[in-house]
Write a protein that holds these residues in place. Structure first.
Motif, PDB file in Angstrom:
ATOM      1  N   LYS A  54      58.451  93.887 136.197  1.00 40.72           N
ATOM      2  CA  LYS A  54      59.117  95.386 135.631  1.00 40.72           C
ATOM      3  C   LYS A  54      59.204  96.387 136.469  1.00 40.72           C
ATOM      4  CE  LYS A  54      57.662  93.480 131.192  1.00 40.72           C
ATOM      5  NZ  LYS A  54      56.659  93.470 129.991  1.00 40.72           N
ATOM      6  N   ASP A  55      58.620  96.315 137.971  1.00 40.20           N
ATOM      7  CA  ASP A  55      58.600  97.535 138.789  1.00 40.20           C
ATOM      8  C   ASP A  55      59.943  97.773 139.087  1.00 40.20           C
ATOM      9  OD1 ASP A  55      58.235  99.061 140.780  1.00 40.20           O
ATOM     10  OD2 ASP A  55      56.425  98.354 141.479  1.00 40.20           O
ATOM     11  N   ARG A  56      60.537  98.700 138.903  1.00 41.46           N
ATOM     12  CA  ARG A  56      62.125  98.933 139.545  1.00 41.46           C
ATOM     13  C   ARG A  56      62.159  99.385 140.905  1.00 41.46           C
ATOM     14  NH1 ARG A  56      65.204  98.751 134.935  1.00 41.46           N
ATOM     15  NH2 ARG A  56      64.327  99.380 132.934  1.00 41.46           N
ATOM     16  N   THR A  57      60.980  99.391 141.616  1.00 39.49           N
ATOM     17  CA  THR A  57      60.908  99.697 143.229  1.00 39.49           C
ATOM     18  C   THR A  57      61.081  98.474 143.882  1.00 39.49           C
ATOM     19  OG1 THR A  57      58.564 100.237 143.228  1.00 39.49           O
ATOM     20  CG2 THR A  57      59.863 101.849 142.625  1.00 39.49           C
ATOM     21  N   ILE A  58      60.709  97.234 143.234  1.00 37.48           N
ATOM     22  CA  ILE A  58      60.859  95.923 143.928  1.00 37.48           C
ATOM     23  C   ILE A  58      61.825  95.098 143.223  1.00 37.48           C
ATOM     24  CG2 ILE A  58      59.540  93.992 144.533  1.00 37.48           C
ATOM     25  CD1 ILE A  58      56.813  96.006 144.475  1.00 37.48           C
ATOM     26  N   LYS A  59      62.466  94.316 144.139  1.00 34.86           N
ATOM     27  CA  LYS A  59      63.640  93.488 143.709  1.00 34.86           C
ATOM     28  C   LYS A  59      63.420  92.156 144.455  1.00 34.86           C
ATOM     29  CE  LYS A  59      67.372  94.337 141.108  1.00 34.86           C
ATOM     30  NZ  LYS A  59      68.056  94.964 140.326  1.00 34.86           N
ATOM     31  N   PHE A  60      63.547  91.001 143.727  1.00 32.86           N
ATOM     32  CA  PHE A  60      63.386  89.751 144.342  1.00 32.86           C
ATOM     33  C   PHE A  60      64.627  88.873 143.847  1.00 32.86           C
ATOM     34  CE2 PHE A  60      61.720  85.300 144.664  1.00 32.86           C
ATOM     35  CZ  PHE A  60      60.892  85.584 145.599  1.00 32.86           C
ATOM     36  N   TRP A  61      65.206  88.342 144.790  1.00 30.13           N
ATOM     37  CA  TRP A  61      66.511  87.444 144.681  1.00 30.13           C
ATOM     38  C   TRP A  61      66.214  85.986 145.068  1.00 30.13           C
ATOM     39  CZ3 TRP A  61      66.546  92.129 146.626  1.00 30.13           C
ATOM     40  CH2 TRP A  61      67.056  93.158 146.268  1.00 30.13           C
ATOM     41  N   ILE A  62      66.843  85.253 144.054  1.00 30.53           N
ATOM     42  CA  ILE A  62      66.749  83.644 144.518  1.00 30.53           C
ATOM     43  C   ILE A  62      68.117  83.207 144.753  1.00 30.53           C
ATOM     44  CG2 ILE A  62      64.486  82.993 143.501  1.00 30.53           C
ATOM     45  CD1 ILE A  62      66.042  81.795 141.387  1.00 30.53           C
ATOM     46  N   TYR A  80      61.225 102.886 148.467  1.00 30.55           N
ATOM     47  CA  TYR A  80      60.315 104.062 148.490  1.00 30.55           C
ATOM     48  C   TYR A  80      60.959 105.422 147.934  1.00 30.55           C
ATOM     49  CZ  TYR A  80      57.230 100.717 150.909  1.00 30.55           C
ATOM     50  OH  TYR A  80      56.776  99.580 151.409  1.00 30.55           O
ATOM     51  N   PHE A  81      60.268 106.188 147.637  1.00 26.75           N
ATOM     52  CA  PHE A  81      61.008 107.805 147.126  1.00 26.75           C
ATOM     53  C   PHE A  81      61.472 108.406 148.131  1.00 26.75           C
ATOM     54  CE2 PHE A  81      57.858 106.187 143.726  1.00 26.75           C
ATOM     55  CZ  PHE A  81      58.712 105.976 142.717  1.00 26.75           C
ATOM     56  N   ASP A  82      61.189 108.297 149.384  1.00 28.64           N
ATOM     57  CA  ASP A  82      61.712 108.985 150.585  1.00 28.64           C
ATOM     58  C   ASP A  82      62.955 108.368 151.246  1.00 28.64           C
ATOM     59  OD1 ASP A  82      60.497 106.950 151.542  1.00 28.64           O
ATOM     60  OD2 ASP A  82      59.349 108.033 153.041  1.00 28.64           O
ATOM     61  N   ALA A  83      63.768 107.820 150.223  1.00 29.42           N
ATOM     62  CA  ALA A  83      65.105 107.160 150.586  1.00 29.42           C
ATOM     63  C   ALA A  83      64.992 106.083 151.891  1.00 29.42           C
ATOM     64  CB  ALA A  83      66.041 108.339 151.297  1.00 29.42           C
ATOM     65  N   VAL A  84      63.751 105.392 151.859  1.00 30.55           N
ATOM     66  CA  VAL A  84      63.444 104.350 152.930  1.00 30.55           C
ATOM     67  C   VAL A  84      63.540 102.895 152.009  1.00 30.55           C
ATOM     68  CG1 VAL A  84      61.948 103.272 154.452  1.00 30.55           C
ATOM     69  CG2 VAL A  84      62.578 105.640 154.376  1.00 30.55           C
ATOM     70  N   GLY A  85      64.172 101.824 152.431  1.00 32.96           N
ATOM     71  CA  GLY A  85      64.025 100.710 151.720  1.00 32.96           C
ATOM     72  C   GLY A  85      63.619  99.737 152.648  1.00 32.96           C
ATOM     73  N   LEU A  86      62.657  98.763 152.353  1.00 38.10           N
ATOM     74  CA  LEU A  86      62.060  97.722 153.040  1.00 38.10           C
ATOM     75  C   LEU A  86      62.575  96.511 152.519  1.00 38.10           C
ATOM     76  CD1 LEU A  86      59.802  96.764 155.141  1.00 38.10           C
ATOM     77  CD2 LEU A  86      58.254  96.812 153.329  1.00 38.10           C
ATOM     78  N   PHE A 122      70.005  98.629 147.756  1.00 34.35           N
ATOM     79  CA  PHE A 122      69.604  99.843 148.806  1.00 34.35           C
ATOM     80  C   PHE A 122      70.682 100.917 148.404  1.00 34.35           C
ATOM     81  CE2 PHE A 122      66.980  97.431 152.105  1.00 34.35           C
ATOM     82  CZ  PHE A 122      65.815  97.269 151.336  1.00 34.35           C
ATOM     83  N   GLU A 123      72.146 100.408 148.485  1.00 33.27           N
ATOM     84  CA  GLU A 123      73.201 101.455 148.298  1.00 33.27           C
ATOM     85  C   GLU A 123      73.143 102.040 146.737  1.00 33.27           C
ATOM     86  OE1 GLU A 123      76.677  99.233 149.446  1.00 33.27           O
ATOM     87  OE2 GLU A 123      76.457  99.599 151.372  1.00 33.27           O
ATOM     88  N   ILE A 124      72.840 101.264 146.032  1.00 28.87           N
ATOM     89  CA  ILE A 124      72.672 101.825 144.507  1.00 28.87           C
ATOM     90  C   ILE A 124      71.477 102.656 144.313  1.00 28.87           C
ATOM     91  CG2 ILE A 124      72.178 101.191 142.336  1.00 28.87           C
ATOM     92  CD1 ILE A 124      73.561  98.530 142.726  1.00 28.87           C
ATOM     93  N   MET A 125      70.421 102.215 145.136  1.00 28.05           N
ATOM     94  CA  MET A 125      68.977 103.219 145.054  1.00 28.05           C
ATOM     95  C   MET A 125      69.391 104.397 146.103  1.00 28.05           C
ATOM     96  SD  MET A 125      67.527 101.713 142.893  1.00 28.05           S
ATOM     97  CE  MET A 125      65.785 102.256 142.695  1.00 28.05           C
ATOM     98  N   ASN A 126      70.502 104.549 146.606  1.00 22.46           N
ATOM     99  CA  ASN A 126      70.501 105.827 147.487  1.00 22.46           C
ATOM    100  C   ASN A 126      69.531 105.627 148.671  1.00 22.46           C
ATOM    101  OD1 ASN A 126      72.734 107.138 146.098  1.00 22.46           O
ATOM    102  ND2 ASN A 126      71.169 107.632 144.735  1.00 22.46           N
ATOM    103  N   ILE A 127      69.498 104.655 149.300  1.00 21.33           N
ATOM    104  CA  ILE A 127      68.579 104.441 150.299  1.00 21.33           C
ATOM    105  C   ILE A 127      69.351 104.786 151.769  1.00 21.33           C
ATOM    106  CG2 ILE A 127      67.476 102.730 151.729  1.00 21.33           C
ATOM    107  CD1 ILE A 127      65.897 103.448 149.248  1.00 21.33           C
TER     108      ILE A 127
END
Length: 169
Positions: A54-62, A80-86, A122-127
Motif C-alpha cells: 500500500k506504500d505509494r512510494t515503492i512499486k514492484f513489477w513482475i 523519494y520526496f526530493d525528486a529522486v527515484g531509486l 518515475f515520469e508520472i511521479m515527476n522524478i
C-alpha cells in the motif's frame, strides 16, 4: 514466440514464487561471504513486499510467462520526496535473458520492458534524478550503466554501488 506480460498486480501465490526468484537474485548479487544469509534475505525481502503493497512510494513489477503463468523476472523501484527515484532491483531468470519476447504492444527483452515500466512510473511521479543500485559483483551491468547509459557512481557500499543520472539524459 513466448508471450510475456508486465504487471504490478501480485496475488498471494505470487509471493511464494517470488521467494524462489529472490533467492536466485541474491545468489547472483551478494558477496560470497554473505551466501549463508540468503534464506534470511529472501524471507525479509518478500515479507517487505507484502507490507509495502500500500506504500505509494515503492512499486514492484513482475514479468510473467503467459503460457506457463510462471514469474520470470521482477523489478523494484522507490521514489523519494526530493525528486529522486531509486531503481533498486531487477532480475530475469537466466534462461529468459537476452532473448526478445512478445509483450502486449511490442517485441523486446524482458529487462527492457521492466526498465520501461520503472521509467514510466518515475515520469508520472515527476522524478528528476534516477539512481540505480548495482551489486559490485555485477561488473557487466556496472559497465553497461556507466558506458552505454551514462550513469556515474555517486555512493559506494560494501556490496553495491549507487549510480546516478538525470532522467532524460
Amino acid at each position: 514466440m513466448k508471450k510475456i506480460i508486465i504487471t504490478n498486480q501480485l496475488t498471494k501465490e505470487d509471493y511464494l514464487e517470488l521467494k524462489d526468484l529472490y533467492s536466485l537474485f541474491f545468489h547472483e548479487t551478494v558477496a560470497p561471504h554473505h551466501l549463508r544469509l540468503i534464506p534470511s534475505f529472501t524471507n525479509k525481502s518478500v515479507q517487505k513486499l507484502k507490507e509495502l503493497k500500500k506504500d505509494r512510494t515503492i512499486k514492484f513489477w513482475i514479468a510473467r510467462d503467459t503460457e506457463t503463468n510462471e514469474i520470470v523476472g521482477f523489478a523494484k523501484a522507490k521514489v523519494y520526496f526530493d525528486a529522486v527515484g531509486l531503481f533498486s532491483h531487477i532480475y530475469i531468470k537466466p534462461e529468459y535473458r537476452g532473448k526478445a519476447y512478445q509483450l502486449p504492444n511490442s517485441e523486446t527483452l524482458i529487462a527492457v520492458a521492466l526498465t520501461s515500466a520503472v521509467r514510466e512510473w518515475f515520469e508520472i511521479m515527476n522524478i528528476e534524478i534516477v539512481e540505480i543500485e548495482i551489486a559490485k559483483q555485477n561488473k557487466k551491468m556496472l559497465a553497461v550503466n556507466q558506458k552505454a547509459l551514462g550513469f556515474k557512481i555517486v555512493r559506494e557500499f560494501p556490496d553495491a554501488y549507487i549510480l546516478q543520472k538525470k532522467l532524460g539524459d
